[in-house]
Design an enzyme around this catalytic site. Structure first.
Site, PDB file in Angstrom:
ATOM      1  N   ALA A 185      10.874  12.234   7.773  1.00 34.02           N
ATOM      2  CA  ALA A 185      10.565  12.688   6.407  1.00 34.02           C
ATOM      3  C   ALA A 185      10.921  11.615   5.387  1.00 34.02           C
ATOM      4  O   ALA A 185      10.271  11.497   4.353  1.00 34.02           O
ATOM      5  CB  ALA A 185      11.324  13.974   6.109  1.00 34.02           C
ATOM      6  N   THR A 193       9.463  17.551   9.750  1.00 36.92           N
ATOM      7  CA  THR A 193       8.428  17.823  10.752  1.00 36.92           C
ATOM      8  C   THR A 193       8.913  18.744  11.865  1.00 36.92           C
ATOM      9  O   THR A 193       8.134  19.151  12.718  1.00 36.92           O
ATOM     10  CB  THR A 193       7.955  16.500  11.384  1.00 36.92           C
ATOM     11  OG1 THR A 193       9.091  15.881  11.996  1.00 36.92           O
ATOM     12  CG2 THR A 193       7.361  15.567  10.354  1.00 36.92           C
ATOM     13  N   ARG A 237      20.417 -33.136 -10.630  1.00 34.76           N
ATOM     14  CA  ARG A 237      21.071 -32.817  -9.358  1.00 34.76           C
ATOM     15  C   ARG A 237      22.519 -32.435  -9.601  1.00 34.76           C
ATOM     16  O   ARG A 237      23.202 -33.049 -10.426  1.00 34.76           O
ATOM     17  CB  ARG A 237      21.021 -34.026  -8.411  1.00 34.76           C
ATOM     18  CG  ARG A 237      19.621 -34.429  -8.010  1.00 34.76           C
ATOM     19  CD  ARG A 237      19.003 -33.381  -7.130  1.00 34.76           C
ATOM     20  NE  ARG A 237      17.738 -33.844  -6.563  1.00 34.76           N
ATOM     21  CZ  ARG A 237      16.891 -33.009  -5.955  1.00 34.76           C
ATOM     22  NH1 ARG A 237      17.156 -31.731  -5.850  1.00 34.76           N
ATOM     23  NH2 ARG A 237      15.768 -33.465  -5.450  1.00 34.76           N
ATOM     24  N   GLY A 306     -11.811  14.415   0.631  1.00 39.06           N
ATOM     25  CA  GLY A 306     -10.768  15.413   0.427  1.00 39.06           C
ATOM     26  C   GLY A 306     -10.431  15.539  -1.053  1.00 39.06           C
ATOM     27  O   GLY A 306     -10.049  16.601  -1.536  1.00 39.06           O
ATOM     28  N   ASP A 420      -6.649  -1.843  -0.445  1.00 35.85           N
ATOM     29  CA  ASP A 420      -7.410  -0.930   0.420  1.00 35.85           C
ATOM     30  C   ASP A 420      -8.797  -1.484   0.729  1.00 35.85           C
ATOM     31  O   ASP A 420      -9.793  -0.753   0.660  1.00 35.85           O
ATOM     32  CB  ASP A 420      -7.497   0.471  -0.200  1.00 35.85           C
ATOM     33  CG  ASP A 420      -7.827   1.529   0.860  1.00 35.85           C
ATOM     34  OD1 ASP A 420      -7.693   1.219   2.059  1.00 35.85           O
ATOM     35  OD2 ASP A 420      -8.216   2.643   0.490  1.00 35.85           O
ATOM     36  N   LYS A 422     -11.903  -2.460   2.786  1.00 35.22           N
ATOM     37  CA  LYS A 422     -12.594  -2.016   4.002  1.00 35.22           C
ATOM     38  C   LYS A 422     -14.051  -1.808   3.604  1.00 35.22           C
ATOM     39  O   LYS A 422     -14.344  -1.648   2.405  1.00 35.22           O
ATOM     40  CB  LYS A 422     -11.982  -0.715   4.561  1.00 35.22           C
ATOM     41  CG  LYS A 422     -11.875   0.429   3.557  1.00 35.22           C
ATOM     42  CD  LYS A 422     -11.161   1.615   4.166  1.00 35.22           C
ATOM     43  CE  LYS A 422     -10.841   2.663   3.113  1.00 35.22           C
ATOM     44  NZ  LYS A 422     -10.098   3.799   3.617  1.00 35.22           N
ATOM     45  N   ASN A 425     -15.072   0.771   1.037  1.00 34.49           N
ATOM     46  CA  ASN A 425     -14.790   0.599  -0.393  1.00 34.49           C
ATOM     47  C   ASN A 425     -15.612  -0.504  -1.031  1.00 34.49           C
ATOM     48  O   ASN A 425     -15.246  -1.026  -2.080  1.00 34.49           O
ATOM     49  CB  ASN A 425     -13.290   0.346  -0.606  1.00 34.49           C
ATOM     50  CG  ASN A 425     -12.487   1.618  -0.426  1.00 34.49           C
ATOM     51  OD1 ASN A 425     -13.062   2.715  -0.447  1.00 34.49           O
ATOM     52  ND2 ASN A 425     -11.190   1.493  -0.249  1.00 34.49           N
ATOM     53  N   ASP A 438     -13.009   2.278  -5.715  1.00 35.89           N
ATOM     54  CA  ASP A 438     -11.837   3.030  -5.279  1.00 35.89           C
ATOM     55  C   ASP A 438     -10.550   2.210  -5.423  1.00 35.89           C
ATOM     56  O   ASP A 438     -10.136   1.489  -4.515  1.00 35.89           O
ATOM     57  CB  ASP A 438     -11.988   3.530  -3.837  1.00 35.89           C
ATOM     58  CG  ASP A 438     -11.004   4.667  -3.572  1.00 35.89           C
ATOM     59  OD1 ASP A 438     -10.006   4.772  -4.322  1.00 35.89           O
ATOM     60  OD2 ASP A 438     -11.238   5.440  -2.639  1.00 35.89           O
ATOM     61  N   THR A 457      -5.256   1.328   4.788  1.00 35.08           N
ATOM     62  CA  THR A 457      -5.919   1.986   5.908  1.00 35.08           C
ATOM     63  C   THR A 457      -5.390   1.309   7.171  1.00 35.08           C
ATOM     64  O   THR A 457      -5.383   0.075   7.235  1.00 35.08           O
ATOM     65  CB  THR A 457      -7.447   1.821   5.752  1.00 35.08           C
ATOM     66  OG1 THR A 457      -7.814   2.467   4.535  1.00 35.08           O
ATOM     67  CG2 THR A 457      -8.201   2.411   6.924  1.00 35.08           C
TER      68      THR A 457
HETATM   69 BR1  6J7 Z   1      15.038  14.330  17.694  1.00 39.77          BR
HETATM   70  C1  6J7 Z   1      13.334  14.814  17.364  1.00 39.77           C
HETATM   71  N1  6J7 Z   1      12.421  15.020  18.301  1.00 39.77           N
HETATM   72  C2  6J7 Z   1      11.304  15.336  17.618  1.00 39.77           C
HETATM   73  C3  6J7 Z   1      10.011  15.649  18.061  1.00 39.77           C
HETATM   74  O1  6J7 Z   1       9.707  15.719  19.242  1.00 39.77           O
HETATM   75  N2  6J7 Z   1       9.091  15.898  17.090  1.00 39.77           N
HETATM   76  C4  6J7 Z   1       9.413  15.862  15.761  1.00 39.77           C
HETATM   77  N3  6J7 Z   1       8.461  16.107  14.876  1.00 39.77           N
HETATM   78  N4  6J7 Z   1      10.652  15.577  15.335  1.00 39.77           N
HETATM   79  C5  6J7 Z   1      11.583  15.317  16.252  1.00 39.77           C
HETATM   80  N5  6J7 Z   1      12.853  14.990  16.104  1.00 39.77           N
HETATM   81  C6  6J7 Z   1      13.601  14.850  14.858  1.00 39.77           C
HETATM   82  C7  6J7 Z   1      12.983  13.772  13.961  1.00 39.77           C
HETATM   83  O2  6J7 Z   1      13.976  12.870  13.623  1.00 39.77           O
HETATM   84  O3  6J7 Z   1      13.567  16.073  14.125  1.00 39.77           O
HETATM   85  C8  6J7 Z   1      13.560  15.709  12.769  1.00 39.77           C
HETATM   86  C9  6J7 Z   1      13.145  16.758  11.766  1.00 39.77           C
HETATM   87  O4  6J7 Z   1      13.180  16.147  10.483  1.00 39.77           O
HETATM   88  C10 6J7 Z   1      12.542  14.574  12.745  1.00 39.77           C
HETATM   89  O5  6J7 Z   1      12.612  13.912  11.500  1.00 39.77           O
HETATM   90  P1  6J7 Z   1      12.294  14.846  10.231  1.00 39.77           P
HETATM   91  O6  6J7 Z   1      10.886  15.240  10.261  1.00 39.77           O
HETATM   92  O7  6J7 Z   1      12.775  14.136   9.010  1.00 39.77           O
END
Ligand code: 6J7
Length: 607
Positions: A185, A193, A237, A306, A420, A422, A425, A438, A457
């Site tokens: 993150a 995630t 110098r 999008g 960007d 490509k 664009n 773009d 990209t």
């Molecule tokens: Br440890 C770990 N294993 C996984 C995995 O298999 N998938 C995902 N998405 N995250 C995993 N993680 C850790 C990773 O460091 O879980 C954290 C959740 O917060 C992730 O980082 P984060 O998305 O910042």
């Protein structure tokens, strides 16, 4: 009939056979466990990669945008993640917190970082700083450290304990000491995630987003500031250096040195716009200032993404005057945190007056959309022409590359990077000249400065962007080499099944790429000089700037003056019957989208 002894012997043999089978079963079970573990590990890695890639690619798939999928060529989506560290000017003065820790803890954190796929490329000095900054955190059994979908602010290293990682309620893995988590993150500016919960009491080390990003950014900045300070010193110098015996020195003069590290002044900012042109643009601005959205009719759709749509519109009062109206959903901009990019796009495009950059005449907004009224280029997208033709000849590629060189020369002289490039664009006007369109990722960085936004990209991203080292205009010259390769062959040189693999291939370097025969020797030579790993060795970023590219052997005899004046005949002349002819564009279904909700409540975009 066998004797008792024979029977006993046979029994012994059977027992031994059984023992060997048991041992084999144990061995195979162990192997199976190890393989299960490996599969689990690979699945976790895959999931981690997918987690950071999906936010960007999901959209791409939805809007049929990317790479070659089977035989179908689809447009590629750009990615961006803005760092949120301290103000860049203040970075070198920021004192980061220091938390003393035992040599064992220091070693554990360092090893955890080196073991992490996403962080192992950091410089050792950066790892050292992270080690020093990390502070201790403890959680009891059954605590939730990270919740999927939350906005994250900390990266952790586990010193002691055990946690379980789940995603959408499904267990991904358990994790013990010596592992990093929570980095995704922070590195990729996405929400958490996965969920991380404790199985027992745990001891962790943590670092917050701001400290982490400050460390990532300032290593390069400090080096750069030191060089600058060195250059600003008096010419006198400050000490004697006397050869104690015969020595051989390699020397570099001040001008070359200044240029190599970015230059101190706006030396290349030569005035592009003379008084006559200025008066013309002012009159034009006055004309557009009086127009309202209701003064236009929509004729046809030129593109869909999008972000929204691009419509060909005409002035009701003068139907031969047509424009491309880019209509962006405000909600989408806010959801994807693109407000700053949109503001920058508007500013840069509105002040860009180059024949190789699509003009932005004015903008409008209402409660749901932002509107950009732009020059209509009806020759179609270069991407579509490349898709239909497969690849271009050397001379055709030279013409389009030259158009980009002119656009870059203009932007870079104003301290702007594009980021960007490509075929998607580049758009052809009715004559067949290519123009950059773009400017969502363009940024004014000034001269001798760097920026850290992870954007572009994947196939076109320069190695220093992937490695988060800070980048400048030289990243554009890298992408120019990639564009040449793609136009000549139909595919970019570095390409993998997903962005992370593409980044790995990019980091291996251009010398690992086998150039097909259809790329002539001079073209290959230029591509390799543009795609140098080290930005300060890239053509376009050396002492003579863009002139080195214009004078390269591949451009020998090319009529640059004719290109600038518009007298050079383009290699492909599009058929454009009238200002309302959209036949060079793919067909798009009518806008069936529900209009987004009225979005002026609580926030608005300064546009
Ligand atoms: Br440890 C770990 N294993 C996984 C995995 O298999 N998938 C995902 N998405 N995250 C995993 N993680 C850790 C990773 O460091 O879980 C954290 C959740 O917060 C992730 O980082 P984060 O998305 O910042």
């Amino acid at each position: 009939m066998g004797t008792l002894r024979d029977l006993q012997y046979a029994l012994q043999e059977k027992i031994e056979e059984l023992r060997q089978r048991d041992a084999l079963i144990d061995e195979l079970e162990l192997e199976l466990d190890q393989k299960d573990e490996l599969i689990q590990k690979l699945q976790n890695e895959l999931d981690k990669y997918r987690s950071v890639i999906r936010p960007a690619t999901q959209q791409a798939q939805q809007q049929s945008a990317g790479t070659l999928q089977g035989e179908q060529r689809t447009k590629r989506q750009a990615i961006s993640a803005e760092p949120t560290a301290f103000d860049i000017q203040d970075l070198s003065h920021v004192t980061l917190p220091f938390y003393p820790k035992s040599p064992q803890s220091k070693e554990l954190i360092k090893e955890a970082i080196l073991d992490n796929d996403f962080m192992k490329n950091l410089e050792l000095s950066q790892i050292q700083e992270i080690v020093d900054c990390m502070y201790p955190v403890e959680y009891g059994k059954d605590s939730c450290i990270i919740k999927e979908g939350d906005v994250g602010s900390l990266v952790y290293v586990m010193e002691d304990g055990k946690v379980e990682v789940t995603k959408e309620g499904v267990k991904l893995c358990t994790m013990g000491p010596g592992k990093v988590f929570g980095e995704l993150a922070i590195l990729y500016n996405c929400t958490r995630t996965a969920t991380v919960k404790t199985l027992v009491n745990v001891k962790l080390w943590a670092i917050d987003r701001q400290c982490f990003q400050t460390i990532m950014m300032r290593t390069g900045l400090i080096k750069h500031t030191e060089y600058m300070e060195f250059l600003k010193r008096e010419d006198v110098r400050t000490a004697n250096v006397i050869a104690a015996e015969a020595v051989t020195c390699l020397v570099i003069d001040r001008d070359s040195f200044k240029h190599l590290i970015g230059g101190l002044d706006d030396v290349s900012n030569k005035a592009y716009e003379d008084a006559e042109a200025k008066a013309k643009y002012e009159a034009e601005a006055a004309f557009f200032a009086n127009l309202k959205l209701s003064d236009f009719n929509i004729i046809d759709t030129l593109g869909v993404g999008g972000f929204g749509r691009v419509e060909l519109v005409q002035l009701k009062s003068e139907e031969s005057k047509t424009f491309a109206m880019k209509i962006l959903k405000k909600r989408h901009i806010v959801d994807t945190r693109q407000q700053e990019h949109i503001r920058s796009e508007k500013q840069i495009m509105q002040s860009a007056h180059s024949d190789f950059i699509v003009r932005l005449y004015r903008t409008f907004k209402d409660s749901k959309y932002l509107y950009m009224l732009m020059e209509a280029c009806l020759g179609g997208e270069l991407w579509t022409i490349l898709r239909d033709r497969g690849s271009f000849e050397d001379s055709t590629t030279r013409f389009y590359t030259a158009c980009v060189v002119e656009a870059f020369a203009y932007l870079h002289s104003k301290g702007i990077i594009y980021r960007d490039l490509k075929p998607e664009n580049l758009i052809l006007d009715h004559r067949g000249y290519a123009k950059l369109v773009d400017f969502g990722f363009a940024k004014k960085i000034g001269f001798g400065k760097k920026t850290w936004t992870f954007c572009g990209t994947p196939e076109y991203v320069a190695p220093e962007i992937i490695l988060n080292k800070g980048h400048d205009i030289s990243a554009d010259y890298w992408s120019l080499g990639i564009l040449m390769y793609e136009l000549l062959t139909g595919s970019p040189p570095f390409s993998g099944p997903d962005p992370m693999k593409t980044y790995n291939i990019i980091l291996r370097g251009i010398d690992m790429i086998e150039f097909p025969k259809k790329i002539a020797k001079n073209a290959a030579n230029l591509i390799k000089k543009l795609c140098r790993d080290n930005p300060s060795e890239r053509l376009g970023n050396l002492k003579n700037g863009v002139k080195d590219i214009q004078k390269h052997k591949w451009f020998e005899g090319f009529n640059w003056e004719g290109l600038r004046k518009g007298t050079l005949t383009p290699p492909i002349i599009p058929s454009v019957a009238s200002p309302t002819d959209t036949s060079n564009f793919d067909s798009f279904p009518e806008d069936s989208d529900e209009p987004p909700p009225d979005d002026n409540s609580g926030w608005d975009i300064d546009f």
